[in-house]
Structures are given as C-alpha cells and as structure tokens.
Design a protein around this motif. Structure first.
Motif, PDB file in Angstrom:
ATOM      1  N   TYR A 176       0.802  -1.114  -0.134  1.00  0.00           N
ATOM      2  CA  TYR A 176      -0.085   0.186   0.208  1.00  0.00           C
ATOM      3  C   TYR A 176       0.841   1.197   0.090  1.00  0.00           C
ATOM      4  O   TYR A 176       0.776   2.175  -0.760  1.00  0.00           O
ATOM      5  N   LYS A 177       1.932   1.253   0.894  1.00  0.00           N
ATOM      6  CA  LYS A 177       2.878   2.455   0.856  1.00  0.00           C
ATOM      7  C   LYS A 177       3.422   2.646  -0.635  1.00  0.00           C
ATOM      8  O   LYS A 177       3.668   3.580  -0.810  1.00  0.00           O
ATOM      9  N   GLN A 178       4.075   1.500  -1.092  1.00  0.00           N
ATOM     10  CA  GLN A 178       4.714   1.379  -2.372  1.00  0.00           C
ATOM     11  C   GLN A 178       3.663   2.068  -3.313  1.00  0.00           C
ATOM     12  O   GLN A 178       4.116   2.872  -4.192  1.00  0.00           O
ATOM     13  N   TYR A 179       2.521   1.645  -3.500  1.00  0.00           N
ATOM     14  CA  TYR A 179       1.684   2.179  -4.455  1.00  0.00           C
ATOM     15  C   TYR A 179       1.307   3.500  -4.438  1.00  0.00           C
ATOM     16  O   TYR A 179       1.317   4.326  -5.207  1.00  0.00           O
ATOM     17  N   GLN A 180       1.078   4.114  -3.011  1.00  0.00           N
ATOM     18  CA  GLN A 180       0.854   5.591  -2.722  1.00  0.00           C
ATOM     19  C   GLN A 180       2.063   6.162  -3.134  1.00  0.00           C
ATOM     20  O   GLN A 180       1.894   7.416  -3.858  1.00  0.00           O
ATOM     21  N   GLN A 181       3.107   5.872  -2.899  1.00  0.00           N
ATOM     22  CA  GLN A 181       4.366   6.697  -3.591  1.00  0.00           C
ATOM     23  C   GLN A 181       4.623   6.708  -4.758  1.00  0.00           C
ATOM     24  O   GLN A 181       4.666   7.914  -5.598  1.00  0.00           O
ATOM     25  N   VAL A 182       4.159   5.527  -5.796  1.00  0.00           N
ATOM     26  CA  VAL A 182       4.398   5.873  -7.091  1.00  0.00           C
ATOM     27  C   VAL A 182       3.002   6.667  -7.454  1.00  0.00           C
ATOM     28  O   VAL A 182       3.408   7.576  -8.357  1.00  0.00           O
ATOM     29  N   GLN A 183       1.889   6.763  -7.033  1.00  0.00           N
ATOM     30  CA  GLN A 183       0.862   7.260  -7.398  1.00  0.00           C
ATOM     31  C   GLN A 183       1.025   8.871  -7.104  1.00  0.00           C
ATOM     32  O   GLN A 183       0.788   9.737  -8.059  1.00  0.00           O
ATOM     33  N   GLU A 184       1.502   9.252  -6.082  1.00  0.00           N
ATOM     34  CA  GLU A 184       2.254  10.532  -5.738  1.00  0.00           C
ATOM     35  C   GLU A 184       2.919  11.054  -6.724  1.00  0.00           C
ATOM     36  O   GLU A 184       2.808  12.231  -7.161  1.00  0.00           O
ATOM     37  N   ASN A 206      -1.844   6.318 -13.693  1.00  0.00           N
ATOM     38  CA  ASN A 206      -2.393   6.862 -12.446  1.00  0.00           C
ATOM     39  C   ASN A 206      -3.820   6.284 -12.354  1.00  0.00           C
ATOM     40  O   ASN A 206      -4.163   5.864 -11.113  1.00  0.00           O
ATOM     41  N   GLN A 207      -4.518   5.927 -13.384  1.00  0.00           N
ATOM     42  CA  GLN A 207      -5.843   5.233 -13.362  1.00  0.00           C
ATOM     43  C   GLN A 207      -5.754   3.920 -12.830  1.00  0.00           C
ATOM     44  O   GLN A 207      -6.442   3.530 -11.990  1.00  0.00           O
ATOM     45  N   ASP A 208      -4.727   3.049 -13.444  1.00  0.00           N
ATOM     46  CA  ASP A 208      -4.518   1.829 -12.940  1.00  0.00           C
ATOM     47  C   ASP A 208      -4.258   1.760 -11.314  1.00  0.00           C
ATOM     48  O   ASP A 208      -4.682   0.980 -10.788  1.00  0.00           O
ATOM     49  N   LEU A 209      -3.359   2.793 -10.935  1.00  0.00           N
ATOM     50  CA  LEU A 209      -3.090   2.742  -9.643  1.00  0.00           C
ATOM     51  C   LEU A 209      -4.288   3.193  -8.619  1.00  0.00           C
ATOM     52  O   LEU A 209      -4.283   2.541  -7.703  1.00  0.00           O
ATOM     53  N   GLN A 210      -4.935   3.693  -9.066  1.00  0.00           N
ATOM     54  CA  GLN A 210      -6.472   4.106  -8.198  1.00  0.00           C
ATOM     55  C   GLN A 210      -7.033   2.982  -8.054  1.00  0.00           C
ATOM     56  O   GLN A 210      -7.442   2.619  -6.870  1.00  0.00           O
ATOM     57  N   LEU A 211      -7.426   2.136  -9.032  1.00  0.00           N
ATOM     58  CA  LEU A 211      -7.947   0.788  -9.072  1.00  0.00           C
ATOM     59  C   LEU A 211      -7.331  -0.257  -8.186  1.00  0.00           C
ATOM     60  O   LEU A 211      -7.872  -0.630  -7.178  1.00  0.00           O
ATOM     61  N   GLN A 212      -5.979  -0.251  -8.276  1.00  0.00           N
ATOM     62  CA  GLN A 212      -5.176  -1.135  -7.508  1.00  0.00           C
ATOM     63  C   GLN A 212      -5.130  -0.687  -5.913  1.00  0.00           C
ATOM     64  O   GLN A 212      -5.482  -1.589  -4.929  1.00  0.00           O
ATOM     65  N   ILE A 213      -4.939   0.699  -5.694  1.00  0.00           N
ATOM     66  CA  ILE A 213      -5.012   1.122  -4.418  1.00  0.00           C
ATOM     67  C   ILE A 213      -6.236   1.079  -3.466  1.00  0.00           C
ATOM     68  O   ILE A 213      -6.129   0.433  -2.304  1.00  0.00           O
ATOM     69  N   GLY A 214      -7.272   0.932  -4.310  1.00  0.00           N
ATOM     70  CA  GLY A 214      -8.528   0.584  -3.638  1.00  0.00           C
ATOM     71  C   GLY A 214      -8.828  -0.722  -3.174  1.00  0.00           C
ATOM     72  O   GLY A 214      -9.337  -0.896  -1.859  1.00  0.00           O
ATOM     73  N   ILE A 215      -8.284  -1.508  -3.935  1.00  0.00           N
ATOM     74  CA  ILE A 215      -8.188  -3.073  -3.409  1.00  0.00           C
ATOM     75  C   ILE A 215      -7.371  -3.438  -2.406  1.00  0.00           C
ATOM     76  O   ILE A 215      -7.859  -4.112  -1.405  1.00  0.00           O
ATOM     77  N   LEU A 216      -6.243  -2.699  -2.431  1.00  0.00           N
ATOM     78  CA  LEU A 216      -5.394  -2.790  -1.068  1.00  0.00           C
ATOM     79  C   LEU A 216      -6.100  -2.261  -0.099  1.00  0.00           C
ATOM     80  O   LEU A 216      -5.843  -2.689   1.245  1.00  0.00           O
TER      81      LEU A 216
END
Length: 503
Positions: free
Chosen positions: A77-85, A113-123
């Motif tokens: 979750y932290k890793q995905y948030q960093q990449v999204q930021e 960015n859109q793919d990350l939002q989908l994946q972050i939601g699942i996390l």
C-alpha cells in the motif's frame, strides 16, 4: 584552421547540442525503476497467499516469510501510494505547463495513474478500509478535475469494484469478464474472491484458490531469483572489494588491482581523431542520421514502428542497433586506418588470458556500487528522468522469440560495440591528455550520457567506471565485454521474471 576542422567543429556543436537536448527532454519522462518496484511488490503479494503443504516445504515457507515480511499488504500500500504521488506530481506539472511531455508518454502516465487508483482501492479493502476504497474508486467514476479524463474501461472497472464492496452489494452485469480483463495478478484474485463469495459459488472459489496457490508458489521461487540471488551477489561483491582493498594496502604495486597500472598506450592520433570517431560515427550517424532515415522510410510507407507486434519490434530494434554498429565501426576504421599497423595493446582480444575472472570479478564488485548509487539516484529524481526504451518492452514481453532477440541485442551486440568504442578506443585515447584515473571517469561519464536518459547517468557512469577499471587492468576487451554482457543479461532476466510474476 583547415576546412575539415571547421566542419568537425560545427558537427561537434550539433552533436553536443543534440545530446544536451535529449538529456533535458528525458527530464520529465517516467523512470522504469518505479514500475520495477511495483512488479516486485505484486510478486510479494502473490507470494503472501502461499500456504504450503507438508513438512518438506517448511524451509521454503520460512524463506517466504523472510522475503515478504510480516505486513506485505501494508508495505505494498505504501509503495503504491508513493508511485501514485509521483505520477500525480508529473501530471500536475504538465497541466500547469511547467513541463512538456510527448503525447504517448502523457497517455501512458494518465493510464498508470488510473490503474494505480483501481489497485490502491483493492489494497485498502484488504486493510479493512472499504470506505476509503469506495472514495478512491469514486474519483474515477466522478473525477473532480475536469482535465482528468478517465477511460471508459477504467470507469466501468471502478463501478464494478464499487458494487462489490458497497453496502448492500450491487453486482453489475458482466462483472466477471470485466475483472478478468482489466485486473491482473493478486488484484484480480482478490476481486474475484469477493465476487464469487457474493454469488455463492463455492466451486469457483475452490478452483480460484487452487490456481492462486500455484501462482503463489511460483512467485516465491521468482522472488528468490530476483531478490535472494542478487543479494548473494551483493555480499560476494562487498567481500571481494574488501579483500582486494586489503591486498592493495598490503602489497601496493604488486597487488591485483595494480596490474598494468603503469603500462601506458602509445597513441598515434590526436583529439581531432577522437572527435571524428564519436561525433560522426557515434552521435551523428547512430543518434541522428540512422534513426531519422529509418523514420522517414517508414513514414513514406505509412508504417508506425510503435504499432509493431512484439517480435517485429524486437527485430526492428536489433536491425537499428546493427546499423549503428556498422556505421560506428566504419568511421572508427577509416579514422585510424592511416595509423596502421597500430602499436601493441590496441583492441586486444586474448582468449587465453584471465579475462573470465576479471569480467566476473568486475561484475560482482559493480553490483553493490551501482545498487548504492541507484538508491541515492532514485531519491534525487523521484521517479522521473527517463529510461532505456528497451526496458519496458522487455518487461512486458512474454514471447520467447522476442526475448531471444532482445538478448542478442542487449547481451551480445551492445557489449561488443560499446566496449570497442568506449573502452577499446575512447578510454586509451583520452590518456594522451589525461591521467588514467581521469580518463576512466570521463569515458564512464560519456558512456552514461550516450544512453540519453538523465536519471541513468549516475548509475551507468558507475558501471562504466568499473568497466574501464576492468579493461585497463586486464588489457583485454573480452573482460569488459563479458562483464557488460553479464550485467545486461542479469537485467533482462530480472525484467522477464518480474514481468511474468504479476499475471
């Protein structure tokens, strides 16, 4: 000043300008490193699902626990948030006209960015935060920013996920094929588990769990290859560097690292020849004339190389590189031909020497140095600065024929050409004007800059310095070619394993 020198001076200005503009243009391009980290994170998520069976797998389970840690979902979750930021910052700069970016790169950044939002939601759902997940997906369904264009497929996927986790749940038509198509790996698994549970389909759940266990076990093995094995190489490299350093302190000029340190090259040409080879043979032919000519030919035929299927792309890249080699070697040959026969020690390829040990040792020593510089470099560039265009293609390739062609290009053709040009010719030639150490550093910098991605300059310069050190000590191009080939082969293997791990 002769006409030839005037022409060479003008061409040098053109080449330096092109190199500088290309490096500046890469400033806003995304790095491949952040994507590599996400691919490895996806492997970790898959591996975290593995339960193992029987006492014979206890040791592998222990290794798995050590590899993934105690909180893999939280770390992911932290890793995905960093990449999204990082992606959001880049998009914000483009929207504010602070930076420019190619249309294709902008489209890829928006898609990421859109793919990350989908994946972050699942996390977030797996962390017990369904309300946050619904908010994350709502931003895709109803974007607040009018300039933020969401693709229809991403919007539909967000709607399907929202229906699964809202209270009460609402199952949309075609939910299963949408999830199968739009999500990958662990994220698809979690979404399908939720869907089958709501649909009360125990047989589908059992089949899904069996499939996930197989993938999870494979993910553990892949993690061992991409994490544990390089880790062992890192330890070997550190120990080797320490041992060689101690030997150098004890034995001085008779140590291994001092081999050939005082042996100089006899250089019959001057700086004009050096410029001629690299400005005409490398920069203008390789970076301008050949690519522009190929582009003009394909435009005339109304063909877009970017639309090629993966095997054709691989062949196109190989042919382009072979043309670069032919052009570069031709200019090198005709530039130094007046000085034939060359003095002893030039372009040495000695199959009977200890080139294998020098190349292998250089590879292990380079590992900790390049990794350390890369970690620092990652912080400096914050996911920007561009990457070798071959890397994302190799990362996403699943075709064995294409990967074989990529291997020929990166692990055979590139080491031969670049070692002859940068270590065989440039480095010794620079010693006419610079001390050996300075020549190694400058040739390493030019080697890195020639890759035209500003974020890769420091890591590739470090690699180039080690390659230069290996060559000057071994006085055998086979040593630096072997080390270079090992490095590129290891990179391609890691890309293939990481790319195949999430699906």
């Amino acid at each position: 000043m002769t006409l030839k020198r005037w022409i060479l001076a003008i061409l040098t200005v053109v080449a330096v300008s092109f190199l500088s503009l290309s490096l500046l243009d890469s400033w806003t391009q995304p790095q491949i490193q952040s994507r590599l980290e996400l691919y490895q994170t996806n492997l970790l998520l898959h591996a975290s699902q593995w339960q193992g069976q029987g006492t014979q797998e206890e040791s592998l389970m222990t290794l798995k626990d050590n590899l993934i840690g105690k909180t893999p979902v939280e770390e992911a979750y932290k890793q995905y948030q960093q990449v999204q930021e990082s992606a959001e910052k880049s998009l914000a700069k483009v929207q504010a006209n602070e930076t420019s970016i190619a249309p294709d790169s902008l489209k890829q950044l928006q898609q990421l960015n859109q793919d990350l939002q989908l994946q972050i939601g699942i996390l977030q759902t797996q962390l017990g935060q369904p309300d946050k997940a619904l908010k994350t997906w709502k931003d895709l369904i109803e974007p607040q920013d009018s300039e933020f264009l969401v693709s229809p497929t991403e919007k539909m996927t967000a709607q399907v996920l929202t229906g699964l986790w809202k209270t009460p749940a609402r199952l949309l038509p075609d939910a299963e094929p949408i999830l199968q198509k739009q999500l990958d790996g662990w994220f698809r698994y979690q979404a399908l588990v939720k869907l089958y549970t709501l649909q009360q389909r125990p047989e589908a759940l059992v089949a899904l769990e069996t499939q996930e266990q197989q993938r999870a076990e494979q993910a553990v093995v892949k993690l061992i290859i991409v994490s544990a094995i390089p880790g062992m190489g890192l330890v070997i490299g550190l120990l080797l560097a320490i041992a060689l350093g101690i030997q150098t302190l004890l034995k001085g000029k008779s140590s291994i690292l001092a081999t050939n340190m005082d042996v100089a090259w006899l250089i019959p040409w001057n700086g004009e020849t050096i410029l001629q080879v690299f400005v005409v043979g490398f920069a203008l032919l390789g970076q301008l004339f050949i690519p522009l000519t190929l582009r003009a030919i394909f435009q005339e035929l109304n063909i877009q190389p970017s639309s090629f299927e993966i095997r054709t792309q691989a062949v196109y890249i190989l042919i382009t590189y072979l043309l670069l080699m032919i052009g570069g070697f031709s200019v090198l040959y005709f530039s130094i031909k007046p000085y034939f026969p060359l003095p002893e020690g030039w372009f040495t390829l000695n199959f009977k020497g200890n080139w294998f040990l020098w190349g292998l040792g250089g590879y292990f020593v380079a590992l900790p140095l390049v990794i350390l510089v890369s970690l620092i470099n990652q912080k400096l560039w914050d996911g920007q600065g561009g990457s070798n265009p071959l890397l994302p293609i190799a990362l996403e390739s699943r075709d064995s024929v294409a990967l074989t062609i990529f291997f020929i290009t990166a692990s055979i053709a590139a080491p031969i050409f670049e070692e002859i040009m940068f270590r065989g010719f440039l480095l010794p030639s620079l010693t006419r004007y610079l001390p050996l150490g300075s020549a190694i550093i400058l040739s390493g910098f030019l080697f890195a800059a020639a890759h035209l991605n500003i974020s890769e300059v420091l890591p590739l310069m470090t690699l180039g310095i080690v390659l230069g050190f290996v060559y000057t000590r071994s006085r055998n191009l086979l040593a630096s070619m072997f080390m270079h080939g090992l490095w590129n082969s290891g990179t391609l293997l890691s890309l293939y394993i990481l790319g195949s791990g999430g699906s």
